[in-house]
Scaffold this active site. Structure first.
Site, mmCIF file in Angstrom:
data_model
loop_
_atom_site.group_PDB
_atom_site.id
_atom_site.type_symbol
_atom_site.label_atom_id
_atom_site.label_comp_id
_atom_site.label_asym_id
_atom_site.label_seq_id
_atom_site.Cartn_x
_atom_site.Cartn_y
_atom_site.Cartn_z
ATOM 1 N N GLY A 1 13.244 20.465 6.706
ATOM 2 C CA GLY A 1 12.450 20.511 7.929
ATOM 3 C C GLY A 1 13.194 19.903 9.099
ATOM 4 O O GLY A 1 14.431 19.800 9.089
ATOM 5 N N GLU B 1 0.839 -1.199 0.000
ATOM 6 C CA GLU B 1 0.000 0.000 0.000
ATOM 7 C C GLU B 1 0.880 1.258 0.000
ATOM 8 O O GLU B 1 1.873 1.313 0.719
ATOM 9 C CB GLU B 1 -0.909 -0.023 1.246
ATOM 10 N N CYS C 1 6.160 4.713 8.891
ATOM 11 C CA CYS C 1 6.673 4.025 7.707
ATOM 12 C C CYS C 1 8.145 4.310 7.405
ATOM 13 O O CYS C 1 8.966 3.394 7.452
ATOM 14 C CB CYS C 1 5.812 4.357 6.497
ATOM 15 N N LYS D 1 10.895 3.070 10.008
ATOM 16 C CA LYS D 1 10.979 1.613 10.174
ATOM 17 C C LYS D 1 11.321 0.919 8.859
ATOM 18 O O LYS D 1 12.015 -0.091 8.854
ATOM 19 C CB LYS D 1 9.696 1.056 10.800
ATOM 20 N N LYS E 1 2.964 14.613 10.809
ATOM 21 C CA LYS E 1 2.724 15.482 9.662
ATOM 22 C C LYS E 1 1.284 15.973 9.721
ATOM 23 O O LYS E 1 0.482 15.424 10.495
ATOM 24 C CB LYS E 1 3.011 14.759 8.356
ATOM 25 N N LYS F 1 -0.824 7.827 1.767
ATOM 26 C CA LYS F 1 -0.162 8.722 2.720
ATOM 27 C C LYS F 1 -1.154 9.046 3.831
ATOM 28 O O LYS F 1 -2.298 9.405 3.527
ATOM 29 C CB LYS F 1 0.227 10.059 2.054
ATOM 30 N N GLU F 2 -0.723 8.925 5.078
ATOM 31 C CA GLU F 2 -1.604 9.371 6.154
ATOM 32 C C GLU F 2 -1.898 10.844 5.940
ATOM 33 O O GLU F 2 -1.037 11.605 5.503
ATOM 34 C CB GLU F 2 -0.941 9.144 7.515
ATOM 35 N N ARG G 1 3.582 8.558 15.916
ATOM 36 C CA ARG G 1 4.710 7.617 15.860
ATOM 37 C C ARG G 1 5.934 8.285 15.232
ATOM 38 O O ARG G 1 5.855 8.858 14.154
ATOM 39 C CB ARG G 1 4.311 6.355 15.078
ATOM 40 N N PHE H 1 8.952 16.281 -1.995
ATOM 41 C CA PHE H 1 9.860 15.659 -1.015
ATOM 42 C C PHE H 1 11.241 16.304 -0.973
ATOM 43 O O PHE H 1 12.224 15.641 -0.668
ATOM 44 C CB PHE H 1 9.972 14.136 -1.267
HETATM 45 N N1 NAD Z 1 0.266 3.930 8.089
HETATM 46 C C1 NAD Z 1 0.636 4.156 6.855
HETATM 47 O O1 NAD Z 1 0.656 5.285 6.368
HETATM 48 C C2 NAD Z 1 1.034 3.011 5.964
HETATM 49 C C3 NAD Z 1 1.135 3.218 4.580
HETATM 50 C C4 NAD Z 1 1.497 2.149 3.773
HETATM 51 C C5 NAD Z 1 1.781 0.919 4.325
HETATM 52 N N2 NAD Z 1 1.696 0.749 5.675
HETATM 53 C C6 NAD Z 1 1.977 -0.586 6.219
HETATM 54 O O2 NAD Z 1 0.731 -1.224 6.476
HETATM 55 C C7 NAD Z 1 0.814 -2.041 7.650
HETATM 56 C C8 NAD Z 1 -0.224 -1.589 8.669
HETATM 57 O O3 NAD Z 1 0.090 -0.277 9.043
HETATM 58 P P1 NAD Z 1 -0.927 0.617 9.915
HETATM 59 O O4 NAD Z 1 -0.318 1.956 10.044
HETATM 60 O O5 NAD Z 1 -2.296 0.479 9.339
HETATM 61 O O6 NAD Z 1 -0.856 -0.173 11.296
HETATM 62 P P2 NAD Z 1 -1.688 0.060 12.626
HETATM 63 O O7 NAD Z 1 -0.778 -0.221 13.735
HETATM 64 O O8 NAD Z 1 -2.394 1.384 12.566
HETATM 65 O O9 NAD Z 1 -2.820 -1.067 12.558
HETATM 66 C C9 NAD Z 1 -2.545 -2.434 12.631
HETATM 67 C C10 NAD Z 1 -3.804 -3.121 13.189
HETATM 68 O O10 NAD Z 1 -3.633 -4.531 13.091
HETATM 69 C C11 NAD Z 1 -4.270 -5.110 14.228
HETATM 70 N N3 NAD Z 1 -3.799 -6.484 14.415
HETATM 71 C C12 NAD Z 1 -2.607 -6.931 14.883
HETATM 72 N N4 NAD Z 1 -2.580 -8.291 14.906
HETATM 73 C C13 NAD Z 1 -3.771 -8.702 14.432
HETATM 74 C C14 NAD Z 1 -4.347 -9.984 14.198
HETATM 75 N N5 NAD Z 1 -3.681 -11.108 14.468
HETATM 76 N N6 NAD Z 1 -5.600 -10.045 13.703
HETATM 77 C C15 NAD Z 1 -6.289 -8.920 13.437
HETATM 78 N N7 NAD Z 1 -5.796 -7.675 13.634
HETATM 79 C C16 NAD Z 1 -4.559 -7.566 14.127
HETATM 80 C C17 NAD Z 1 -3.911 -4.164 15.358
HETATM 81 O O11 NAD Z 1 -4.763 -4.340 16.458
HETATM 82 C C18 NAD Z 1 -4.069 -2.820 14.647
HETATM 83 O O12 NAD Z 1 -5.388 -2.319 14.801
HETATM 84 C C19 NAD Z 1 2.262 -1.921 8.125
HETATM 85 O O13 NAD Z 1 3.010 -2.951 7.553
HETATM 86 C C20 NAD Z 1 2.696 -0.586 7.545
HETATM 87 O O14 NAD Z 1 4.088 -0.526 7.339
HETATM 88 C C21 NAD Z 1 1.315 1.758 6.496
#
Ligand code: NAD
Length: 460
Positions: free
Chosen positions: A259, A154, A266, A269, A327, A157-158, A334, A255
């Site tokens: 800043g 995915e 993301c 990590k 942001k 962008k948040e 985080r 980008f």
């Molecule tokens: N946040 C972003 O902007 C973004 C963008 C692109 C990709 N990603 C990637 O997507 C993934 C998720 O990121 P996020 O920010 O949404 O994470 P997050 O921490 O906001 O959400 C993860 C969710 O998964 C749930 N979870 C954990 N174990 C579980 C299980 N066994 N069964 C069901 N639910 C479970 C947690 O309770 C939590 O609600 C990560 O790998 C991240 O790197 C994040």
């Protein structure tokens, strides 16, 4: 074709809601019972522009459902999106325990051909581990059920997650079976109408694409921050330099905004995880190491600038901080640069009065209650309230309401008219005639050093 999305964080909830918005029936699953109860009652666990509206509408229209029970969700669906967290493990590599726990659970309940989609950001080779985890459970059950594992990282962008999901630059599908590819093609057809956005590739290539994209974006930011710091030393305004280089189509204007460092769940990590992947193969990553090191140092820059202006012992000083989220557009704290700044200020004896348009609840939960109780950290009800009696304003997150503030009111409220601008939002030429001391990042202007003052603030 009904869908199951596992994990209702930023990625899972947006994915589920957007597929439902396009007419699919989606069940979102999370182990966090509180989150699921809230979602069933229409309370979202995160802030994301436009998300609440589509979650509520699709729930009301019976296309979007929430449960803690994966087996129940699996009954009506043959496509399972894994969107759980992949936080850094102790050594910085991606911790796959949540992804693999979901894979095992899927294996325990799989009852017919299914597509398992890795949407979480996972290192190269994870799809093989997911496949093995599912297969091991099928073997235990003594059943033969065909399934495919697809990588569909995915890129949302948040802060703009819904818009990004609805109108993506591209959709990456890593897939090695024609059957799964046809299913993915159908699923993404509504997001792919006016031009072809899906890029098909191998599973490992898709996994690597996500890391390469984030690492390159982080590299652009760290590079520009290094140039900005050098501009400060040389008395050069980096904002002109940024415009000058951004107009080059080979470089582009995105980008390259200097800043106080990148944060979020993301970039930090994912850069770390990519470094660990390389090191595990005995391959050195000097470019990525430098990107990370520059970013860690950049998060200290605001504190260093304040220490130069006010001295290293900040007892008795209060600083207003505008912006806590990593942001604008999100409540996500985080790895936020504001965390590093606030902790450094408190350690140096200062007090902080902070304001953020949406991350206040998250902040209240995030920092120790003792800091609030002792009055060392307080959260203001309004951006201007944060300024009252403060020794300086530090802008950390460039939320829109901070862009064109009432400088006359700010001057009245602050103890001294000092602005440290961590996102180069303000024009020093506008502020100087108003009597502000101003310093940005790489503007070639420094706040006068504490050594330039005797009883500095008292004299003002
Ligand atoms: N946040 C972003 O902007 C973004 C963008 C692109 C990709 N990603 C990637 O997507 C993934 C998720 O990121 P996020 O920010 O949404 O994470 P997050 O921490 O906001 O959400 C993860 C969710 O998964 C749930 N979870 C954990 N174990 C579980 C299980 N066994 N069964 C069901 N639910 C479970 C947690 O309770 C939590 O609600 C990560 O790998 C991240 O790197 C994040």
């Amino acid at each position: 074709m009904n869908l199951t999305v596992i994990g209702t964080g930023y990625v899972g909830l947006v994915t589920g809601a957007c597929f439902a918005e396009m007419g699919r029936t989606v069940t979102c699953v999370d182990v966090d019972a509180g989150k699921i109860e809230g979602l069933k009652a229409g309370v979202l666990p995160i802030y994301e522009p436009g998300l609440e509206e589509i979650v509520l509408r699709n729930s009301a229209e019976d296309r979007l459902h929430f449960t803690t029970e994966l087996p129940e969700a699996m009954q009506d669906s043959k496509v399972y999106f894994i969107a759980v967290g992949t936080p850094p493990g102790e050594d910085g590599s991606a911790d796959l325990q949540y992804v693999l726990a979901v894979a095992r659970q899927i294996g325990r309940h799989l009852d017919g051909y299914s597509v398992i989609v890795d949407k979480s950001t996972v290192p190269v080779g994870t799809a093989d581990k997911v496949r093995a985890a599912v297969q091991a459970e099928l073997d235990v059950r003594g059943v033969k059920i065909p399934f495919d594992v697809v990588s569909n990282p995915e890129f949302l962008k948040e802060g703009a997650a819904v818009a990004d999901f609805m109108r993506p630059d591209r959709i990456i599908v890593g897939c090695e079976s024609e059957r799964a590819r046809e299913i993915m093609k159908k699923l993404y057809a509504p997001f792919n109408r006016n031009r072809e956005r899906v890029i098909y590739m191998g599973v490992k290539e898709a996994e690597m694409t996500k890391y390469a994209a984030n690492a390159l974006l982080a590299t652009k930011i760290s590079f520009m921050n290094e140039i900005a710091n050098l501009c400060d030393l040389l008395g050069v305004d980096v904002e002109s330099v940024r415009e000058g280089i951004g107009s080059d189509s080979r470089i582009g204007s995105h980008f390259i905004y200097p800043g106080c460092g990148y944060g979020g769940s993301c970039f930090p990590k994912d850069v770390q995880a990519l470094i660990r992947t390389a090191h595990a193969r005995g391959y050195a990553t000097p470019v990525l190491d430098a990107v990370e090191a520059r970013n860690a140092a950049q998060k200290q820059v605001l504190f260093q600038k304040l220490s130069r202006r006010f001295g290293s012992d900040l007892r008795g000083h209060t600083f207003a901080v505008w912006g806590l989220a990593f942001k604008p557009g999100t409540d996500d704290l985080r790895e936020a640069p504001a965390r590093v700044l606030i902790e450094a200020l408190l350690n140096a004896g200062a007090s902080v009065r902070a304001y953020d348009p949406v991350a206040m609840d998250a902040a209240r939960k995030e920092w120790p209650a003792a800091w609030f109780e002792a009055g060392r950290l307080s959260l203001a009800a309004h951006q201007y309230e944060a300024l009252e009696g403060a020794d300086a304003l530090v802008l950390v997150t460039e939320w829109k309401p901070f862009r064109h503030p009432d400088f006359a009111a700010m001057k009245r409220l602050l103890k001294a008219p000092i602005i440290l601008d961590g996102r180069n939002q303000y024009d020093p030429e506008e502020l100087q005639p108003l009597g502000f001391e101003y310093e940005g990042i790489g503007r070639g202007l420094a706040l006068p050093s504490v050594k330039d003052f005797t009883g500095s603030l008292a004299r003002r």
